[in-house]
Design a protein around this motif. Structure first.
Motif, short mmCIF file in Angstrom:
data_model
loop_
_atom_site.label_atom_id
_atom_site.label_comp_id
_atom_site.label_asym_id
_atom_site.label_seq_id
_atom_site.Cartn_x
_atom_site.Cartn_y
_atom_site.Cartn_z
N SER A 141 -12.44 -10.59 23.52
CA SER A 141 -11.71 -9.53 23.94
C SER A 141 -12.19 -8.53 25.04
CB SER A 141 -11.72 -8.69 22.72
OG SER A 141 -10.97 -9.45 21.66
N VAL A 142 -13.45 -8.21 24.86
CA VAL A 142 -14.15 -7.51 26.07
C VAL A 142 -13.85 -8.06 27.55
CG1 VAL A 142 -16.50 -6.55 26.93
CG2 VAL A 142 -15.95 -6.17 24.47
N ILE A 143 -14.27 -9.55 27.48
CA ILE A 143 -14.20 -10.31 28.57
C ILE A 143 -12.75 -10.28 29.13
CG2 ILE A 143 -14.33 -12.87 29.46
CD1 ILE A 143 -16.69 -13.17 27.63
N SER A 144 -11.91 -10.45 28.16
CA SER A 144 -10.33 -10.38 28.79
C SER A 144 -10.00 -9.10 29.49
CB SER A 144 -9.51 -10.69 27.55
OG SER A 144 -9.59 -11.81 26.74
N TYR A 145 -10.37 -8.07 28.75
CA TYR A 145 -10.31 -6.57 29.37
C TYR A 145 -10.94 -6.41 30.74
CZ TYR A 145 -7.31 -4.60 25.54
OH TYR A 145 -6.31 -4.37 24.75
N ARG A 146 -11.98 -6.91 30.71
CA ARG A 146 -12.86 -6.71 32.01
C ARG A 146 -12.29 -7.66 33.12
NH1 ARG A 146 -19.41 -6.14 31.38
NH2 ARG A 146 -19.24 -4.33 30.18
N ALA A 147 -11.58 -8.68 32.88
CA ALA A 147 -11.11 -9.80 33.65
C ALA A 147 -9.74 -9.42 34.12
CB ALA A 147 -11.17 -11.33 33.28
N TYR A 148 -9.10 -8.52 33.56
CA TYR A 148 -7.83 -8.13 33.77
C TYR A 148 -7.74 -7.54 35.05
CZ TYR A 148 -2.90 -6.03 33.53
OH TYR A 148 -1.67 -5.66 33.63
N PRO A 149 -6.62 -7.70 36.09
CA PRO A 149 -5.38 -8.53 35.72
C PRO A 149 -5.62 -10.16 36.02
CG PRO A 149 -5.30 -7.74 37.92
CD PRO A 149 -6.93 -7.32 37.23
N GLY A 155 -0.53 -8.02 27.68
CA GLY A 155 -0.40 -8.23 26.03
C GLY A 155 -1.20 -9.13 25.47
N VAL A 156 -1.70 -10.23 26.08
CA VAL A 156 -2.49 -11.17 25.25
C VAL A 156 -3.87 -10.47 25.04
CG1 VAL A 156 -4.04 -13.26 25.94
CG2 VAL A 156 -1.58 -13.27 26.41
N CYS A 157 -4.40 -9.64 25.92
CA CYS A 157 -5.71 -8.91 25.63
C CYS A 157 -5.49 -8.02 24.49
CB CYS A 157 -5.92 -7.80 26.84
SG CYS A 157 -6.17 -9.00 28.34
N ARG A 158 -4.21 -7.34 24.29
CA ARG A 158 -4.21 -6.50 23.24
C ARG A 158 -3.94 -7.36 22.15
NH1 ARG A 158 0.36 -2.71 26.21
NH2 ARG A 158 -1.15 -1.25 27.34
N ALA A 159 -3.34 -8.52 22.26
CA ALA A 159 -3.27 -9.40 20.76
C ALA A 159 -4.64 -9.76 20.44
CB ALA A 159 -2.59 -10.57 21.13
#
Length: 236
Positions: A141-149, A155-159
């Motif tokens: 989850s941390v990786i997903s938020y850091r990599a965004y966008p 939406g996937v990050c929040r899921a």
């Protein structure tokens, strides 16, 4: 082209379907044979007695192998993704890989050592599976938020974060209430003094397990975007 043939998205799809089927099939067989109670037995209870223990062990082994492949594929994807953003450190990606593989190892221990045969080893495997799995979901989850966008949508990050939080919150009462369960038997009665603790622990265990499994559904869109190839080098 069918969507499940795009990239490697068949990996998380197979992992989620097969792992869910493992729990459900062993539960149905154990229930049909009256080896467990209808109302929320522990997941391990459904795979403690032959023949369901044999089916549970085999299917769990396949789930662990699929989990290892999926987690490694995610690691290589994030490794490639980190070339586009410096926010995702290699140490974070490697830490997620280690905890993910440890979770799969715990799953193998749970399947191999039944709770009624070698309870101490079984419990160690269960704790390894849940704790490592939850840490893995948090790190991803941390990786997903850091990599965004780059990579996943918001939406996937929040899921992912939501399922990681749900698994964490569910595991806490699973462990706490299990400490107050004094009887390690497959059939429980409402009159048992520790029955409320057993029921709360078992319900939360199912929630935590399926939260962790369903976390991999969020990988489907990401896995459509890449493939892995094995490179062979011949040296004389």
């Amino acid at each position: 082209m069918f969507w499940f043939k795009q990239g490697l998205c068949f990996l998380p799809v197979f992992l989620v379907i097969w792992s869910s089927s493992t729990f459900i099939v062993s539960y149905i067989i154990a229930l049909f044979r009256r080896d467990v109670d209808v109302i929320f037995p522990y997941i391990s209870d459904t795979g403690a007695t032959p023949p369901e223990s044999c089916i549970f062990g085999l299917m769990t082994f396949i789930s662990a192998c699929a989990g290892i492949a999926t987690i490694y594929a995610r690691y290589k994807y994030v490794e490639k993704l980190s070339e586009q953003t410096a926010e995702v450190g290699q140490w974070l990606n490697e830490a997620a890989l280690v905890f993910g593989q440890l979770s799969c190892l715990g799953m193998l221990v749970v399947a191999t050592f039944q709770e009624t045969t070698v309870p101490a080893v079984h419990d160690v495997g269960a704790v390894t599976f849940f704790v490592s799995g939850i840490v893995y979901t948090i790190l991803q989850s941390v990786i997903s938020y850091r990599a965004y966008p780059f990579g996943s949508t918001m939406g996937v990050c929040r899921a992912r974060l939501g399922m990681a939080v749900l698994a964490t919150v569910a595991f806490i009462p699973t462990a706490v209430c299990a400490a107050f369960v004094r009887q390690s038997i497959l059939h429980r009665h409402k009159d048992d003094q520790d029955y409320p603790f057993h029921l709360a622990s078992a319900v939360c265990e199912w929630i935590a397990a399926f939260s962790f499994i369903c976390f991999f559904l969020t990988y489907i869109d990401d896995f459509k975007l890449f493939t892995l190839r094995v490179s062979t080098e011949y040296q004389q």
